[in-house]
Scaffold this motif. Structure first.
Motif, PDB file in Angstrom:
ATOM      1  N   UNK A 269       0.807  -1.215   0.000  1.00 44.27           N
ATOM      2  CA  UNK A 269       0.000   0.000   0.000  1.00 44.27           C
ATOM      3  C   UNK A 269       0.845   1.272   0.000  1.00 44.27           C
ATOM      4  N   UNK A 270       2.016   1.238   0.616  1.00 48.60           N
ATOM      5  CA  UNK A 270       2.833   2.440   0.732  1.00 48.60           C
ATOM      6  C   UNK A 270       3.862   2.587  -0.385  1.00 48.60           C
ATOM      7  N   UNK A 271       4.281   1.482  -0.988  1.00 57.56           N
ATOM      8  CA  UNK A 271       5.360   1.541  -1.972  1.00 57.56           C
ATOM      9  C   UNK A 271       4.955   0.943  -3.313  1.00 57.56           C
ATOM     10  N   UNK A 272       4.639  -0.346  -3.321  1.00 55.11           N
ATOM     11  CA  UNK A 272       4.503  -1.085  -4.576  1.00 55.11           C
ATOM     12  C   UNK A 272       3.318  -0.600  -5.406  1.00 55.11           C
ATOM     13  N   UNK A 273       2.139  -0.535  -4.800  1.00 62.18           N
ATOM     14  CA  UNK A 273       0.949  -0.133  -5.556  1.00 62.18           C
ATOM     15  C   UNK A 273       1.020   1.319  -6.022  1.00 62.18           C
ATOM     16  N   UNK A 274       1.422   2.279  -5.163  1.00 63.86           N
ATOM     17  CA  UNK A 274       1.585   3.643  -5.680  1.00 63.86           C
ATOM     18  C   UNK A 274       2.604   3.735  -6.818  1.00 63.86           C
ATOM     19  N   UNK A 275       3.736   3.041  -6.668  1.00 68.72           N
ATOM     20  CA  UNK A 275       4.727   3.060  -7.745  1.00 68.72           C
ATOM     21  C   UNK A 275       4.145   2.528  -9.045  1.00 68.72           C
ATOM     22  N   UNK A 276       3.398   1.433  -8.964  1.00 70.72           N
ATOM     23  CA  UNK A 276       2.848   0.799 -10.160  1.00 70.72           C
ATOM     24  C   UNK A 276       1.775   1.651 -10.807  1.00 70.72           C
ATOM     25  N   UNK A 277       0.809   2.096 -10.006  1.00 69.12           N
ATOM     26  CA  UNK A 277      -0.358   2.801 -10.558  1.00 69.12           C
ATOM     27  C   UNK A 277       0.012   4.205 -11.020  1.00 69.12           C
ATOM     28  N   UNK A 278       0.690   4.974 -10.175  1.00 69.52           N
ATOM     29  CA  UNK A 278       1.034   6.351 -10.546  1.00 69.52           C
ATOM     30  C   UNK A 278       1.953   6.365 -11.760  1.00 69.52           C
ATOM     31  N   UNK A 279       2.938   5.487 -11.755  1.00 70.87           N
ATOM     32  CA  UNK A 279       3.838   5.430 -12.909  1.00 70.87           C
ATOM     33  C   UNK A 279       3.084   5.047 -14.176  1.00 70.87           C
ATOM     34  N   UNK A 280       2.194   4.048 -14.096  1.00 71.48           N
ATOM     35  CA  UNK A 280       1.463   3.613 -15.283  1.00 71.48           C
ATOM     36  C   UNK A 280       0.596   4.742 -15.840  1.00 71.48           C
ATOM     37  N   UNK A 281      -0.106   5.456 -14.960  1.00 74.60           N
ATOM     38  CA  UNK A 281      -0.970   6.557 -15.410  1.00 74.60           C
ATOM     39  C   UNK A 281      -0.147   7.639 -16.101  1.00 74.60           C
TER      40      UNK A 281
ATOM     41  N   UNK B  63       2.915   7.402 -17.422  1.00 72.96           N
ATOM     42  CA  UNK B  63       3.595   6.929 -18.627  1.00 72.96           C
ATOM     43  C   UNK B  63       2.620   6.752 -19.783  1.00 72.96           C
ATOM     44  N   UNK B  64       1.413   6.236 -19.501  1.00 69.37           N
ATOM     45  CA  UNK B  64       0.411   6.095 -20.564  1.00 69.37           C
ATOM     46  C   UNK B  64       0.014   7.469 -21.097  1.00 69.37           C
ATOM     47  N   UNK B  65      -0.242   8.403 -20.195  1.00 63.96           N
ATOM     48  CA  UNK B  65      -0.630   9.751 -20.624  1.00 63.96           C
ATOM     49  C   UNK B  65       0.471  10.403 -21.449  1.00 63.96           C
ATOM     50  N   UNK B  66       1.706  10.351 -20.959  1.00 66.04           N
ATOM     51  CA  UNK B  66       2.815  10.985 -21.680  1.00 66.04           C
ATOM     52  C   UNK B  66       3.079  10.307 -23.020  1.00 66.04           C
ATOM     53  N   UNK B  67       3.011   8.979 -23.040  1.00 68.90           N
ATOM     54  CA  UNK B  67       3.272   8.254 -24.282  1.00 68.90           C
ATOM     55  C   UNK B  67       2.227   8.564 -25.333  1.00 68.90           C
ATOM     56  N   UNK B  68       0.953   8.537 -24.940  1.00 69.75           N
ATOM     57  CA  UNK B  68      -0.128   8.782 -25.898  1.00 69.75           C
ATOM     58  C   UNK B  68      -0.104  10.225 -26.384  1.00 69.75           C
ATOM     59  N   UNK B  69       0.090  11.182 -25.471  1.00 70.21           N
ATOM     60  CA  UNK B  69       0.103  12.596 -25.874  1.00 70.21           C
ATOM     61  C   UNK B  69       1.298  12.878 -26.781  1.00 70.21           C
ATOM     62  N   UNK B  70       2.489  12.451 -26.371  1.00 66.71           N
ATOM     63  CA  UNK B  70       3.679  12.710 -27.181  1.00 66.71           C
ATOM     64  C   UNK B  70       3.601  11.978 -28.514  1.00 66.71           C
ATOM     65  N   UNK B  71       3.120  10.732 -28.499  1.00 66.62           N
ATOM     66  CA  UNK B  71       2.978   9.989 -29.751  1.00 66.62           C
ATOM     67  C   UNK B  71       1.986  10.645 -30.690  1.00 66.62           C
ATOM     68  N   UNK B  72       0.893  11.195 -30.134  1.00 73.23           N
ATOM     69  CA  UNK B  72      -0.101  11.877 -30.966  1.00 73.23           C
ATOM     70  C   UNK B  72       0.469  13.152 -31.576  1.00 73.23           C
ATOM     71  N   UNK B  73       1.232  13.910 -30.791  1.00 73.67           N
ATOM     72  CA  UNK B  73       1.871  15.124 -31.312  1.00 73.67           C
ATOM     73  C   UNK B  73       2.818  14.774 -32.455  1.00 73.67           C
ATOM     74  N   UNK B  74       3.603  13.730 -32.269  1.00 72.68           N
ATOM     75  CA  UNK B  74       4.521  13.308 -33.335  1.00 72.68           C
ATOM     76  C   UNK B  74       3.741  12.859 -34.564  1.00 72.68           C
ATOM     77  N   UNK B  75       2.618  12.170 -34.374  1.00 76.98           N
ATOM     78  CA  UNK B  75       1.794  11.728 -35.500  1.00 76.98           C
ATOM     79  C   UNK B  75       1.251  12.913 -36.294  1.00 76.98           C
ATOM     80  N   UNK B  76       0.811  13.948 -35.574  1.00 75.74           N
ATOM     81  CA  UNK B  76       0.306  15.153 -36.258  1.00 75.74           C
ATOM     82  C   UNK B  76       1.419  15.810 -37.056  1.00 75.74           C
ATOM     83  N   UNK B  77       2.622  15.880 -36.487  1.00 75.83           N
ATOM     84  CA  UNK B  77       3.749  16.466 -37.203  1.00 75.83           C
ATOM     85  C   UNK B  77       4.106  15.621 -38.432  1.00 75.83           C
TER      86      UNK B  77
END
Length: 287
Positions: A57-69, A71-85
């Motif tokens: 609850x204090x380490x593993x789950x926050x690391x997994x969930x926060x990082x995943x959210x 990384x998914x947001x940054x990957x999709x947004x950056x990938x979409x910007x590159x696609x538009x370019x």
């Protein structure tokens, strides 16, 4: 009947290992059980230990969930910007640039991780050298000891490795959007941002669903990018995620049953996320 051979192969390669992991998760399974070939059934005790662990609850789950959210947001947004370019380029340059960025996606995760480790190395890293040269810091800094700086480097690594897939996939969707729709929106007075969010994004809803689901699965179970970083193999308990925690408990502590229970938890979490997101997309299509 034609699909039967392929389904049998998938059952052997995927279904049976999943069943075995589920069975191990219900046992106190270690080196003793491997040698004796005996089962030591303990029911749900492994799962009780997981859910009552402060490490989860204090380490593993926050690391997994926060990082995943993130990384998914940054990957999709950056990938979409590159696609538009890429969509704004001519055919020749689009092919050249697309081929160049796909080299990052084709690079093995192990190779890419060691490159980022070298960049942020405390003694010989490029980042520390440049920061000291510019006067931003007086002495080298070990960026892998702190939890947040550690995962910031992992985030850069994962986004760098994952954005080409999103960019190329979204680019294929952008090129399929009818020009008549964009021209009609422009005639109606819609600017570039309005055309993108009101015309293009609805047309690419299914594509975004695919890339978000796949990115979520990949980023929730990220392993090599964490494990190969200094301290990520279990010596620094503050940076463990579900995948690395399962591995270190299994092969570091020889608690294969407990590690299997963590793996089952991760699998169920991914299935739940995927089901919820797919149901949401299907409901939107029905409306």
């Amino acid at each position: 009947m034609l699909l039967t051979p392929a389904l049998l192969v998938l059952a052997v390669l995927l279904l049976w290992p999943l069943v075995r992991v589920a069975l191990f998760s219900l046992q106190d399974y270690g080196l003793k059980e491997i040698v004796s070939k005996e089962s030591n059934w303990i029911g749900l005790d492994n799962f009780v230990e997981i859910f009552t662990s402060e490490q989860l609850w204090q380490v593993v789950l926050p690391n997994t969930v926060v990082f995943a959210v993130l990384s998914v947001a940054c990957t999709v947004v950056f990938g979409t910007v590159v696609a538009v370019l890429l969509a704004s380029l001519g055919r020749v340059w689009r092919t050249v640039v697309s081929s160049a960025i796909m080299a990052a996606w084709a690079m093995p995760a192990v190779t890419g991780t060691y490159v980022w480790v070298w960049i942020f190395d405390a003694d010989r890293g490029v980042f520390n050298h440049v920061a000291q040269t510019l006067g931003l810091q007086d002495a080298p800094v070990n960026w892998f000891t702190e939890r947040w700086s550690f995962y910031a480097i992992v985030l850069l690594n994962v986004v760098h490795h994952g954005f080409p897939f999103v960019a190329v996939t979204v680019l294929a969707g952008l090129l399929s959007v009818p020009n008549e729709l964009l021209e009609a929106a422009e005639i109606d007075g819609a600017g570039p941002w309005r055309r993108f969010f009101s015309v293009i994004v609805p047309q690419l809803r299914q594509i975004f669903a695919v890339v978000i689901i796949l990115s979520t699965i990949w980023d929730f179970k990220v392993f090599a990018q964490v494990y190969l970083m200094p301290g990520g193999s279990g010596t620094n308990r503050e940076v463990l995620n579900l995948g690395v925690w399962s591995y270190t408990e299994s092969f570091g502590q020889n608690r294969y049953g407990f590690g299997a229970a963590i793996a089952v938890l991760l699998t169920l979490l991914l299935l739940a996320i995927t089901v919820v997101y797919v149901r949401t997309i299907l409901k939107e299509d029905e409306l």
